[in-house]
Design a protein around this motif. Sequence first.
Motif, PDB file in Angstrom:
ATOM      1  N   ARG A  43       0.812  -1.220   0.000  1.00 53.77           N
ATOM      2  CA  ARG A  43       0.000   0.000   0.000  1.00 53.77           C
ATOM      3  C   ARG A  43       0.845   1.270   0.000  1.00 53.77           C
ATOM      4  N   VAL A  44       2.138   1.121  -0.036  1.00 56.69           N
ATOM      5  CA  VAL A  44       3.018   2.294  -0.046  1.00 56.69           C
ATOM      6  C   VAL A  44       3.106   2.843  -1.464  1.00 56.69           C
ATOM      7  N   PRO A  45       2.733   4.103  -1.700  1.00 61.73           N
ATOM      8  CA  PRO A  45       2.857   4.683  -3.049  1.00 61.73           C
ATOM      9  C   PRO A  45       4.285   4.572  -3.553  1.00 61.73           C
ATOM     10  N   GLY A  46       4.427   4.149  -4.793  1.00 66.51           N
ATOM     11  CA  GLY A  46       5.751   4.022  -5.389  1.00 66.51           C
ATOM     12  C   GLY A  46       6.340   2.633  -5.319  1.00 66.51           C
ATOM     13  N   LEU A  47       5.768   1.758  -4.493  1.00 68.82           N
ATOM     14  CA  LEU A  47       6.257   0.383  -4.396  1.00 68.82           C
ATOM     15  C   LEU A  47       5.321  -0.553  -5.162  1.00 68.82           C
ATOM     16  N   GLY A  48       5.848  -1.195  -6.192  1.00 66.81           N
ATOM     17  CA  GLY A  48       5.080  -2.187  -6.919  1.00 66.81           C
ATOM     18  C   GLY A  48       5.302  -3.573  -6.349  1.00 66.81           C
ATOM     19  N   VAL A  49       4.614  -4.556  -6.888  1.00 68.64           N
ATOM     20  CA  VAL A  49       4.694  -5.925  -6.385  1.00 68.64           C
ATOM     21  C   VAL A  49       6.129  -6.442  -6.437  1.00 68.64           C
ATOM     22  N   ARG A  50       6.822  -6.190  -7.531  1.00 64.24           N
ATOM     23  CA  ARG A  50       8.186  -6.695  -7.669  1.00 64.24           C
ATOM     24  C   ARG A  50       9.119  -6.068  -6.640  1.00 64.24           C
ATOM     25  N   ASN A  51       9.007  -4.755  -6.437  1.00 59.56           N
ATOM     26  CA  ASN A  51       9.893  -4.101  -5.480  1.00 59.56           C
ATOM     27  C   ASN A  51       9.562  -4.482  -4.037  1.00 59.56           C
ATOM     28  N   VAL A  52       8.299  -4.781  -3.758  1.00 61.82           N
ATOM     29  CA  VAL A  52       7.957  -5.266  -2.412  1.00 61.82           C
ATOM     30  C   VAL A  52       8.670  -6.582  -2.141  1.00 61.82           C
ATOM     31  N   LYS A  53       8.716  -7.468  -3.116  1.00 58.39           N
ATOM     32  CA  LYS A  53       9.443  -8.729  -2.948  1.00 58.39           C
ATOM     33  C   LYS A  53      10.925  -8.469  -2.706  1.00 58.39           C
ATOM     34  N   ARG A  54      11.487  -7.500  -3.414  1.00 58.52           N
ATOM     35  CA  ARG A  54      12.904  -7.180  -3.239  1.00 58.52           C
ATOM     36  C   ARG A  54      13.173  -6.584  -1.861  1.00 58.52           C
TER      37      ARG A  54
END
Length: 427
Positions: free
Chosen positions: A350-361
């Motif tokens: 739910r953090v603006p600017g973080l997509g699914v891929r970057n959340v995994k990273r």
Amino acid sequence: METIRKLAILADAAKYDASCASSGSGKRDSRASGGIGSTEGMGICHSYTPDGRCVSLLKILLTNFCVYDCAYCVNRVSSNVPRARFSVDEVVTLTLDFYKRNYIEGLFLSSGIIRTADYTMEQMVEVARRLREEHRFAGYIHLKTIPEASPELLASAGRHADRLSINVELPTEAGLNALAPEKTIHSIRGAMGELRWRIEEAREARRAPPPVAPTASRSGRARAPRFAPAGQSTQMIVGADGASDQQILVSADSLYGTYRMRRVYYSAFSPIPDASRHLPLQPPPLQREHRLYQADWLLRFYGYGVDEITGNTQDGMLDLDIDPKLAWAIRHPERFPVDLNRASKEMLLRVPGLGVRNVKRVLMARRHGRLRVADLARLKAPMSKLLPFVVLADHHPRKALDDPAALRAQLAPPPRQGSLFDAPSAH
């Protein structure tokens, strides 16, 4: 009429259908498969697979004659447009010629209704059957199916096509009754349910161990036949009726849950010649279509509900100036800032600017140490959008969230000229 003239008319008539994605289908084992390129030309549209590969499809109508009189459709029976019709042989020949020249990797075939729904569907299925069985065509086939067609024809379509789609047309039953009274929500949803049942039945059958005849060798095992392995999709017209974005997303959410749609496509209404007085004179902003796609992404991959996306918005409409994920964050400053070193995956999404891929990273990187601003910058995330909402080992936004209005003004992109697809992402 010459084939080239027919192609010009029927490719142009097909451009209003947005649901021609080719994702989700594996390659077919056939000598017809091979290295295929991509080019520009009449009737060729480009779609993208989940891995980013661009594929080209021959996108045409079998005919733009139609016995229906849907107010929003340029091909309706009362429309004054040039008409054309391909024969089954012509569509098969065009597809094979374009394929052999490396212009396309597949076919997207739709049609107006000629005579009856069954007659039209039979013609479209025959195109797919001939390509598969007589010419061993291994390319992608997407058939636009007709809700009123018989279940037997829908079953035959799924045996030859990779993806099937039935347009829900408008987001509400009231809109459908007003602008397309010859179509019913009952027939549309009934056909979608039929396709879902057949798709899931085929998948279960293929997962089961293949039967072995008493005298069959191991190599003679027969697997269950495939049925529309890329699933089904649909399309809604945006802005032709008075439906709000909230009503559109409620309808889409229901379609994903009830019929296991692979995609719901949103097509901004485009004014047509000799339009009905019930239609708006101006098209909706293209940015509205883009915001709906972003909201759709939040529903499918980020764990948002429709009420969260549109519940507090004015008249159930999405904000056109900022993406729906950022809009939700600004409306809920009490949920931020988020500590990227401690927060759950659900909150990171739910953090603006973080997509699914970057959340995994982020989840992987923080196992090895506390994240700092420099670590976040290496993700190539939009830092100006992200930093007001997060806490890191060497960063705190302090009072950035105390004035949501000022933060919104700071993060809203300035107006600019450009393509719809230049708009900011939903991340």
